[in-house]
Design an enzyme around this catalytic site. Structure first.
Site, PDB file in Angstrom:
ATOM      1  CG  PHE A 132      -1.812   1.264   1.217  1.00  0.00           C
ATOM      2  CD1 PHE A 132      -3.000   1.279   0.504  1.00  0.00           C
ATOM      3  CD2 PHE A 132      -1.427   2.419   1.894  1.00  0.00           C
ATOM      4  CE1 PHE A 132      -3.797   2.428   0.478  1.00  0.00           C
ATOM      5  CE2 PHE A 132      -2.209   3.563   1.864  1.00  0.00           C
ATOM      6  CZ  PHE A 132      -3.405   3.576   1.155  1.00  0.00           C
ATOM      7  CG  ASP A 216       5.670   3.657   1.757  1.00  0.00           C
ATOM      8  OD1 ASP A 216       5.733   4.277   2.834  1.00  0.00           O
ATOM      9  OD2 ASP A 216       4.623   3.586   1.079  1.00  0.00           O
ATOM     10  CE  LYS A 245      -0.651   5.986   7.699  1.00  0.00           C
ATOM     11  NZ  LYS A 245      -0.380   5.256   6.462  1.00  0.00           N
TER      12      LYS A 245
HETATM   13  C1  LIG Z   1      -0.682   5.503   5.049  1.00  0.00           C
HETATM   14  C2  LIG Z   1       0.341   5.066   4.073  1.00  0.00           C
HETATM   15  C3  LIG Z   1       0.574   5.752   2.870  1.00  0.00           C
HETATM   16  C4  LIG Z   1      -0.288   6.908   2.439  1.00  0.00           C
HETATM   17  O1  LIG Z   1      -0.152   8.007   3.273  1.00  0.00           O
HETATM   18  P1  LIG Z   1      -1.242   9.191   3.196  1.00  0.00           P
HETATM   19  O2  LIG Z   1      -0.695  10.213   4.143  1.00  0.00           O
HETATM   20  O3  LIG Z   1      -2.542   8.598   3.632  1.00  0.00           O
HETATM   21  O4  LIG Z   1      -1.267   9.655   1.796  1.00  0.00           O
HETATM   22  C5  LIG Z   1       1.596   5.331   2.065  1.00  0.00           C
HETATM   23  N1  LIG Z   1       2.365   4.283   2.397  1.00  0.00           N
HETATM   24  C6  LIG Z   1       2.187   3.602   3.538  1.00  0.00           C
HETATM   25  C7  LIG Z   1       3.101   2.469   3.870  1.00  0.00           C
HETATM   26  C8  LIG Z   1       1.153   3.954   4.409  1.00  0.00           C
HETATM   27  O5  LIG Z   1       0.950   3.243   5.519  1.00  0.00           O
END
Ligand SMILES: *Cc1c(COP(=O)(O)O)cnc(C)c1O
Length: 385
Positions: A132, A216, A245
């Site tokens: 994700f 990520d 986050k």
């Molecule tokens: C939450 C998340 C995203 C997206 O972040 P947003 O601030 O909601 O755009 C991308 N990568 C990972 C691993 C996430 O947990």
């Protein structure tokens, strides 16, 4: 306004893209939240790994209040100290290259994808199943989930997803590959820890074919696993990481951090965002980063993570526990969304479901043994239903 009032407004005026649980929160402090009727909750989700230092941490509140009264916005046409200081600190804390600040996780991944494509023009982006990376088009194209992509087809071309297995990944990386993008610990698909073997195989294949390895760390970074960045615990050093986050201590901030090699790929005009790196969010992030870099806090995360994992494994209906530090999930033999609902409404414990049988816990990093015993007891009661 009562919850019923808010729900009436939602019906009339709010798009239906979220399925909210029926609680309205008005206040938070540390690991606790209070709803509009004064009920107290134990928060073991942190707004999905955002309020990792607890709600309204005094040092973060102070940083925000101080900066908000001084200067809130001037755009990136000019210099402001918080953005420069935050970038320097992020670079020093990780890969030593340069930093692009933005407003969210998806934006950080968009920047990473654009940077990788510019560094190797026309190249593919390789991802792994279960990933994700966000909801914007580039990030969504890197998120190989049928239910999230299908309604919005076609996706951006040049993305390829393979199973998270060393051979499959190595086989997918070639001269055409611009980047491999992956979460060292997949969050949204249920806290799946990718093996060190897979990560080092990705590293070797990227080196061989001149592709960038991008981690990520939007969810698993910022101390969540008991290291400031999750890659530190894997033995593999990526070329770039993305963060968001918990980075802003509760405010929306994201970042792309590169190594020296990728530091100067972007030139003026290549990429940008009006709000990115604004003084208030950057001041909040600086405070959050300073608090999170504390080696005692990180050691506590590892210690408490082990305690929480062991306690969860003892609960009825818990078949498996996985994760690292305070990023944990339980596989259940009962419905996770139902358990999460009961935990919230009957036990006043906030947890998350990432699938039909998976519960995810992302408690604040500042908890102690008492919070863990309390949460495990409440979750046990919710599981007993
Ligand atoms: C939450 C998340 C995203 C997206 O972040 P947003 O601030 O909601 O755009 C991308 N990568 C990972 C691993 C996430 O947990």
């Amino acid at each position: 306004m009562s919850l019923a009032d808010l729900q009436a407004i939602e019906c009339e005026s709010v798009m239906r893209n979220y399925a909210r649980l029926p609680v309205a929160f008005v206040r938070g402090e540390g690991a606790r939240l209070w709803d509009d009727e004064g009920n107290e909750y134990l928060d073991f989700l942190c707004g999905i790994s955002v309020t990792s230092l607890g709600h309204c941490h005094p040092r973060i509140v102070e940083a925000i209040q101080g900066q908000a009264g001084l200067l809130m916005h001037v755009s990136n046409l000019f210099y402001t100290e918080p953005a420069m200081q935050l970038s320097a600190r992020l670079s020093k804390s990780s890969l030593g290259g340069k930093v692009y600040l933005c407003n969210s996780g998806a934006e950080a991944n968009e920047a990473a994808i654009k940077l990788a494509r510019k560094a190797k023009q026309g190249g593919d982006i390789v991802t792994v199943l279960g990933a994700f990376h966000g909801r914007t088009y580039g990030a969504l194209s890197a998120t190989p989930q049928e239910s999230k992509q299908a309604p919005f087809a076609p996706m951006v071309p040049g993305f390829r997803a393979v199973p998270p297995e060393p051979d499959a990944l190595a086989g997918a990386i070639d001269e055409q590959t611009a980047a491999v993008l992956l979460e060292p610990i997949q969050g949204e698909s249920g806290v799946n820890v990718l093996s060190d073997e897979l990560l080092s195989c990705a590293r070797a294949a990227c080196d061989k074919h001149g592709a960038a390895l991008i981690f990520d760390e939007v969810q698993c970074g910022m101390g969540r696993t008991g290291a400031l960045w999750a890659y530190e615990q894997t033995g593999v050093r990526p070329d770039a990481i993305t963060a968001a986050k918990a980075l802003g201590g509760g405010l929306p901030v994201g970042a792309l951090i590169t190594n020296r090699k990728l530091a100067d790929v972007f030139a003026p005009g290549d990429h940008g965002s009006t709000f990115a790196g604004g003084p208030v969010v950057a001041a909040a992030a600086l405070a959050a980063l300073e608090l999170t870099e504390d080696p005692f806090l990180l050691a506590r995360v590892r210690e408490l993570g082990a305690l929480l994992a062991n306690s969860l494994a003892e609960l009825p209906h818990v078949l498996t526990v996985r994760g690292r530090g305070l990023m944990l999930a339980c596989g259940l033999d009962v419905s996770a969304p139902e358990v999460v609902r009961r935990a919230l409404l009957e036990q006043r414990l906030i947890a998350g479901a990432t699938g039909p049988t998976t519960i995810r816990l992302l408690p604040p990093l500042i908890i102690d043994e008492m919070h863990i015993a309390d949460a495990v007891q409440r979750l046990g009661a919710a599981l007993d239903g």
